[in-house]
Design a protein around this motif. Structure first.
Motif, PDB file in Angstrom:
ATOM      1  N   UNK A   1      22.047  36.438 -52.830  1.00  0.00           N
ATOM      2  CA  UNK A   1      21.416  35.563 -51.836  1.00  0.00           C
ATOM      3  C   UNK A   1      20.422  34.669 -52.570  1.00  0.00           C
ATOM      4  N   UNK A   2      20.400  33.379 -52.227  1.00  0.00           N
ATOM      5  CA  UNK A   2      19.527  32.446 -52.948  1.00  0.00           C
ATOM      6  C   UNK A   2      18.047  32.671 -52.675  1.00  0.00           C
ATOM      7  N   UNK A   3      17.709  33.497 -51.702  1.00  0.00           N
ATOM      8  CA  UNK A   3      16.282  33.805 -51.512  1.00  0.00           C
ATOM      9  C   UNK A   3      15.760  34.684 -52.639  1.00  0.00           C
ATOM     10  N   UNK A   4      16.675  35.231 -53.456  1.00  0.00           N
ATOM     11  CA  UNK A   4      16.270  36.039 -54.598  1.00  0.00           C
ATOM     12  C   UNK A   4      16.219  35.221 -55.886  1.00  0.00           C
TER      13      UNK A   4
ATOM     14  N   UNK B   1      22.121  40.797 -59.756  1.00  0.00           N
ATOM     15  CA  UNK B   1      21.631  39.586 -59.088  1.00  0.00           C
ATOM     16  C   UNK B   1      22.749  38.855 -58.357  1.00  0.00           C
ATOM     17  N   UNK B   2      23.893  38.688 -59.020  1.00  0.00           N
ATOM     18  CA  UNK B   2      24.960  37.855 -58.470  1.00  0.00           C
ATOM     19  C   UNK B   2      25.756  38.575 -57.376  1.00  0.00           C
TER      20      UNK B   2
ATOM     21  N   UNK C   1      15.999  34.296 -61.563  1.00  0.00           N
ATOM     22  CA  UNK C   1      15.698  35.267 -60.507  1.00  0.00           C
ATOM     23  C   UNK C   1      14.239  35.184 -60.071  1.00  0.00           C
ATOM     24  N   UNK C   2      13.994  35.447 -58.788  1.00  0.00           N
ATOM     25  CA  UNK C   2      12.630  35.451 -58.265  1.00  0.00           C
ATOM     26  C   UNK C   2      11.911  36.710 -58.722  1.00  0.00           C
ATOM     27  N   UNK C   3      10.620  36.751 -58.471  1.00  0.00           N
ATOM     28  CA  UNK C   3       9.840  37.937 -58.838  1.00  0.00           C
ATOM     29  C   UNK C   3      10.357  39.169 -58.102  1.00  0.00           C
ATOM     30  N   UNK C   4      10.769  39.001 -56.856  1.00  0.00           N
ATOM     31  CA  UNK C   4      11.332  40.129 -56.091  1.00  0.00           C
ATOM     32  C   UNK C   4      12.604  40.641 -56.743  1.00  0.00           C
ATOM     33  N   UNK C   5      13.467  39.710 -57.175  1.00  0.00           N
ATOM     34  CA  UNK C   5      14.713  40.099 -57.843  1.00  0.00           C
ATOM     35  C   UNK C   5      14.429  40.774 -59.180  1.00  0.00           C
ATOM     36  N   UNK C   6      13.461  40.242 -59.913  1.00  0.00           N
ATOM     37  CA  UNK C   6      13.102  40.848 -61.202  1.00  0.00           C
ATOM     38  C   UNK C   6      12.618  42.281 -61.017  1.00  0.00           C
ATOM     39  N   UNK C   7      11.786  42.496 -60.004  1.00  0.00           N
ATOM     40  CA  UNK C   7      11.278  43.850 -59.742  1.00  0.00           C
ATOM     41  C   UNK C   7      12.416  44.788 -59.345  1.00  0.00           C
TER      42      UNK C   7
END
Length: 303
Positions: A210-213, A204-205, A221-227
């Protein structure tokens, strides 16, 4: 066990029909509290009565998350004993033990001179904030492994540093905390123990970077980052054949959420029958009997 990131792993694994126990004593963040609690379970020890506190007529314990409470001390101790027995049963037969370390910071109860896993929103003056050393964490881990290996020598341990930042500590302090956890994980993988490291924090880092994640709080983390992180986890720990079966299971289970345009249509009945057939084609130990029963009831309601 560990931070809220372990909840993500639990939900993904459970969705694919893996047998999982996650955070039986609630979310916990620092390695020593987690490992000491598991060691107590394996030794058959109960909770220290000195760690009980009351709030609004409910009883809590400093070694447990605030989601674990009871109407009396006796009930709290009994519930812990029941859960502890379940934990030991799982640890004696599981294939993997996954830890998601969240922080190196701990709080020590000044009067009792003992570390707590959760302050339960008690006044800050009751506690002293400290930073765990790598040796503190290594000692707790070695103690746990000395108890685990005799009952389950085939189990592998997966360790990861939670990608969720503890911004309340301040950015510099959070980075210090996470760095110590990362060194701890590195030391574990160098000791010849059955330990694997998964770089969820780095994914992630440093990889997404990127903060969009991140979610709106700019911490989780966003759902996209989690996936994305979950996809890397699959590649790291699942054989290709297992990963394919996992994806098939998830696809079938998600199909259950389908809502038809016309509930009583022939098309929907065909869909339900096909879905039941797919579930029946999975071989043991995958068990879809509960889902098949639910779909059978839906099918009966359309006829």
């Amino acid at each position: 066990m560990g931070s809220c990131f372990s909840g993500l792993l639990e939900s993904k694994l459970s969705e694919g029909k893996f047998e999982v126990m996650s955070n039986p004593f609630g979310i916990m963040y620092n390695p020593v509290s987690i490992l000491r609690l598991l060691a107590a379970c394996l030794r058959g020890e109960g909770l220290d009565a000195g760690g009980v506190l009351t709030y609004q007529g409910r009883y809590f314990h400093y070694d447990l998350h605030s989601s674990i409470h009871a109407s009396s001390v006796q009930e709290l101790m009994h519930n812990f004993g029941e859960t502890s027995s379940s934990v030991v049963k799982i640890l004696s037969s599981c294939s993997h033990v996954i830890f998601t370390w969240g922080t190196s910071f701990v709080h020590e109860h000044r009067e009792r001179n003992v570390m707590v896993a959760n302050c339960h929103k008690q006044p800050a003056f009751l506690f002293e904030k400290k930073l765990l050393s790598v040796s503190d964490m290594m000692d707790a881990f070695s103690d746990f492994m000395d108890l685990l290996i005799p009952i389950n020598p085939a189990a592998r341990v997966v360790v990861t540093v939670s990608p969720v930042r503890h911004t309340k500590d301040g950015i510099p302090a959070n980075q210090l905390s996470k760095s110590l956890l990362r060194v701890f994980c590195h030391e574990l993988t160098c000791k010849g123990m059955p330990v694997d490291y998964f770089p969820s924090y780095e994914c992630l880092v440093d990889d997404l970077r990127d903060y969009r994640f991140y979610r709106q709080d700019m911490i989780h983390p966003s759902e996209t980052a989690e996936d994305y992180i979950w996809g890397l986890f699959i590649k790291a720990f699942m054989e290709p054949s297992v990963a394919r079966t996992y994806e098939e299971v998830v696809k079938v289970k998600r199909s259950m959420a389908h809502r038809p345009f016309l509930q009583d249509s022939d098309e929907h009945r065909r869909f339900l029958k096909i879905l039941i057939g797919k579930m029946e084609n999975f071989e043991p130990p995958l068990d879809f009997s509960e889902e098949i029963s639910i779909l059978g009831q839906r099918l009966g309601g359309t006829e």
